[in-house]
Write a protein that holds these residues in place. Structure first.
Motif, PDB file in Angstrom:
ATOM      1  N   TRP A 201      11.859  28.158 -19.773  1.00 31.20           N
ATOM      2  CA  TRP A 201      12.139  26.902 -20.503  1.00 31.20           C
ATOM      3  C   TRP A 201      12.113  27.120 -22.014  1.00 31.20           C
ATOM      4  O   TRP A 201      12.614  26.278 -22.774  1.00 31.20           O
ATOM      5  N   PRO A 205      14.088  24.101 -25.428  1.00 30.41           N
ATOM      6  CA  PRO A 205      12.993  23.128 -25.606  1.00 30.41           C
ATOM      7  C   PRO A 205      13.420  21.677 -25.392  1.00 30.41           C
ATOM      8  O   PRO A 205      12.629  20.870 -24.912  1.00 30.41           O
ATOM      9  N   ARG A 206      14.662  21.348 -25.710  1.00 32.80           N
ATOM     10  CA  ARG A 206      15.087  19.948 -25.527  1.00 32.80           C
ATOM     11  C   ARG A 206      15.298  19.644 -24.057  1.00 32.80           C
ATOM     12  O   ARG A 206      15.031  18.537 -23.598  1.00 32.80           O
ATOM     13  N   LYS A 208      13.587  21.086 -21.717  1.00 38.91           N
ATOM     14  CA  LYS A 208      12.207  20.990 -21.194  1.00 38.91           C
ATOM     15  C   LYS A 208      11.614  19.611 -21.509  1.00 38.91           C
ATOM     16  O   LYS A 208      10.999  18.976 -20.647  1.00 38.91           O
ATOM     17  N   ASP A 209      11.846  19.147 -22.732  1.00 35.85           N
ATOM     18  CA  ASP A 209      11.342  17.828 -23.122  1.00 35.85           C
ATOM     19  C   ASP A 209      11.991  16.725 -22.266  1.00 35.85           C
ATOM     20  O   ASP A 209      11.319  15.783 -21.833  1.00 35.85           O
ATOM     21  N   ALA A 212      10.333  16.666 -18.951  1.00 31.85           N
ATOM     22  CA  ALA A 212       8.998  16.045 -19.039  1.00 31.85           C
ATOM     23  C   ALA A 212       9.136  14.515 -19.125  1.00 31.85           C
ATOM     24  O   ALA A 212       8.358  13.776 -18.511  1.00 31.85           O
ATOM     25  N   ARG A 213      10.145  14.054 -19.879  1.00 31.73           N
ATOM     26  CA  ARG A 213      10.343  12.588 -19.982  1.00 31.73           C
ATOM     27  C   ARG A 213      10.761  11.995 -18.644  1.00 31.73           C
ATOM     28  O   ARG A 213      10.367  10.893 -18.277  1.00 31.73           O
TER      29      ARG A 213
END
Ligand SMILES: N[C@@H](CCC(=O)N[C@@H](CS)C(=O)NCC(=O)O)C(=O)O
Length: 235
Positions: A201, A205-206, A208-209, A212-213
């Motif tokens: 990931w 990073p975006r 991955k974010d 998570a959201r």
């Protein structure tokens, strides 16, 4: 009641997630803890023997993006999960609703198959580097291109279609899940991927974010609880 013929951790979770977002009840049919058994059961319900198969009264459908469109048209009129046709988000919504299966999953599954074949050949000691097409040697693999496109899209806006969560995000979640390890040529179970701990990931990073959201959405959590009551499968 809408019936979803399901396999744990597979694309049928999209349908449950959409219905959870809409607050529409559904039933799931699968054999808990038995991926192969659930797959073989599908044969009784559709000659394509793939999941999702959705039954709604006399309607029987396969193809997850078409199923999501059908369910939104029937049960989600006016819902923010589908931007209005004259909204500026509508073209991107349509693109990602269909890109998820039409391109992303095709390329990711192609890479995963290639990687599995390479591993098996290396194990057997007969791996040979395939010839590279002239001009594209050294360019990104299919899954790397998918993940980079998603990363760059999510750099411009929080969701695939724009500022609001839509059904396009439900469709794109699955290719991100399988695509992140494939882009790094890593092998990972669904259980591993869901933790978002994998180093694969880091390059995205975006994405991955975004994952998570999505994981924080109550409707997603309810869908994961109903579609994987014993947690993510190991395969
Ligand atoms: N494009 C289809 C793909 C469906 C699909 O391939 N589902 C997988 C599980 S995620 C499956 O059932 N595979 C079994 C098989 O095709 O034999 C969709 O989005 O519904």
């Amino acid at each position: 009641m809408i019936m979803i013929r399901h396999i744990e951790g597979r694309r049928s979770e999209r349908v449950a997630w959409l219905l959870e977002e809409l607050g529409v009840p559904y039933e799931l049919d699968f054999i808990g803890g038995d991926i192969l058994g659930s797959l073989l059961e599908l044969e009784k319900h559709h000659e394509m023997r793939m999941t999702p198969v959705v039954e709604d009264g006399d309607v029987v459908m396969v193809e997850s993006s078409a199923i999501l469109e059908y369910l939104l048209a029937k049960y989600g009129k006016g819902s923010s999960l589908r931007p209005a046709e004259d909204a500026p988000e509508f073209p991107a919504y349509l693109e990602f609703l269909h890109f998820a299966e039409g391109t992303a999953m095709q390329k990711i599954m192609g890479d995963r198959l290639g990687q599995a074949l390479e591993q098996a050949q290396r194990k057997a000691g007969d791996y040979q580097e395939p010839p590279k097409l002239p001009g594209v040697a050294g360019s990104r693999s299919g899954s790397q291109r998918i993940l980079h496109y998603c990363e760059n899209t999510l750099a411009k806006r929080p969701y695939f279609a724009g500022d609001q969560f839509t059904a396009a995000d439900i469709m794109m979640h699955f290719p991100l899940k399988l695509g992140a390890p494939a882009a790094a040529k890593a092998t990972a179970s669904i259980k591993d991927i869901q933790t978002l701990d994998g180093a694969y990931w880091d390059a995205f990073p975006r994405c991955k974010d975004f994952m998570a959201r999505m994981a924080a959405r109550p409707a997603y959590q309810r869908a994961m609880q109903s579609t994987m009551p014993n947690g993510p499968p190991s395969m």
